[in-house]
Design a protein around this motif. Structure first.
Motif, mmCIF file in Angstrom:
data_model
loop_
_atom_site.group_PDB
_atom_site.id
_atom_site.type_symbol
_atom_site.label_atom_id
_atom_site.label_comp_id
_atom_site.label_asym_id
_atom_site.label_seq_id
_atom_site.Cartn_x
_atom_site.Cartn_y
_atom_site.Cartn_z
ATOM 1 N N LYS A 177 -12.673 36.793 0.369
ATOM 2 C CA LYS A 177 -12.265 36.823 1.754
ATOM 3 C C LYS A 177 -10.895 37.803 1.769
ATOM 4 O O LYS A 177 -9.979 37.097 1.417
ATOM 5 C CB LYS A 177 -12.455 35.736 2.482
ATOM 6 N N ILE A 178 -11.074 38.763 2.610
ATOM 7 C CA ILE A 178 -9.808 39.546 2.866
ATOM 8 C C ILE A 178 -9.290 39.180 4.181
ATOM 9 O O ILE A 178 -9.704 39.371 5.397
ATOM 10 C CB ILE A 178 -10.193 41.008 2.954
ATOM 11 N N ILE A 179 -7.934 38.251 4.015
ATOM 12 C CA ILE A 179 -7.191 38.158 5.123
ATOM 13 C C ILE A 179 -5.778 38.659 4.934
ATOM 14 O O ILE A 179 -5.110 38.574 3.715
ATOM 15 C CB ILE A 179 -7.270 36.607 5.231
ATOM 16 N N ASN A 180 -5.278 39.211 5.996
ATOM 17 C CA ASN A 180 -4.002 40.031 5.916
ATOM 18 C C ASN A 180 -2.829 39.304 6.557
ATOM 19 O O ASN A 180 -1.791 39.777 6.839
ATOM 20 C CB ASN A 180 -4.095 41.513 6.624
ATOM 21 N N GLU A 181 -3.079 38.260 7.267
ATOM 22 C CA GLU A 181 -2.097 37.457 7.862
ATOM 23 C C GLU A 181 -2.169 35.966 7.832
ATOM 24 O O GLU A 181 -3.363 35.496 7.934
ATOM 25 C CB GLU A 181 -1.773 37.951 9.488
#
Length: 251
Positions: A177-181
């Motif tokens: 899962k790509i989460i940036n914050e």
């Protein structure tokens, strides 16, 4: 020894060393260090070697983990009044945060692990991670932006959140899962009476908190994903494993 580090430990591992490890001080490196003016390439050589050097704090952490693994010892940290409160109010704090921030999610109960780190973030949404910290009282709660940032960085919570974001991208057992914050949320909750002593102001710890505007009971700090820092975490873990191999028990 294939050490795996908890995200909550990363701030101890990632501290900057004061000088390059003597094992890396070849004649070429010594010559570069002796120069008053260095090229960008020479400075990069020194910076890279410093990144590969464990700080004294990191070495102490490695020693603790090696001892704990060898002797199956209980954790060195036995808790405090702050951690006791945090454990008792954690579920209520997460629910309070989700209500105030209109977050549609459930408390995460999954521990993620990859080849370097392990961790269990509190809340995972489609766009962000949120991790709760519950201060002891109103007067230990950070409210001003500079104080919130200082608390987050001094405690190393930024490294913890970076670790969580990396785990969602790279783990052994779950869909990436790509989460940036990520958000570190300091949440002021009423202190359970069983945590208080006769020296604590019960009104300040309980009724005063409940009388506050709910929005004033949350202070947040944002952490942005940084691949360079993730790469540095992995490098430090590798260096910690190499250091662990050099440790010799007496007797």
């Amino acid at each position: 020894m294939n050490l795996i580090f908890r995200c909550s430990e990363l701030h101890r591992l990632m501290g900057n060393a004061k000088s390059i490890d003597s094992a890396f001080l070849t004649e070429e490196v010594q010559a570069i260090k002796a120069k008053k003016k260095r090229t960008d390439e020479e400075q990069k050589i020194l910076d890279d070697l410093l990144d590969r050097t464990l700080s004294a704090t990191a070495k102490t952490l490695v020693k603790e983990k090696v001892r704990q693994l060898r002797h199956k010892a209980p954790s060195k940290f036995t808790g405090s009044k702050e951690t006791r409160k945090g454990n008792l109010v954690e579920d209520d704090a997460i629910l309070f945060l989700m209500q105030q921030k209109f977050i549609s999610a459930e408390k995460n109960t999954i521990r993620f692990t990859n080849d370097w780190i392990t961790g269990e973030p509190d809340i995972i949404t489609n766009t962000a991670i949120r991790d709760t910290k519950c201060p002891w009282s109103y007067w230990t709660m950070e409210y001003f932006k500079e104080d919130i940032e200082s608390k987050a960085l001094d405690a190393g919570y930024d490294w913890q959140q970076l670790g969580y974001m990396n785990l969602l991208r790279e783990n052994h057992d779950y869909e990436p899962k790509i989460i940036n914050e990520a958000y570190l949320d300091f949440i002021l909750m009423p202190t359970p009476k069983e945590c208080l002593t006769r020296y604590d102001d019960e009104y300040l710890h309980i009724d005063y908190v409940l009388e506050m505007n709910p929005s004033d009971r949350i202070s947040s700090y944002r952490v942005e994903y940084d691949q360079k820092k993730i790469d540095l975490i992995k490098l430090k873990v590798e260096m910690a494993r190499e250091y662990a191999k050099t440790l010799v028990f007496g007797g």
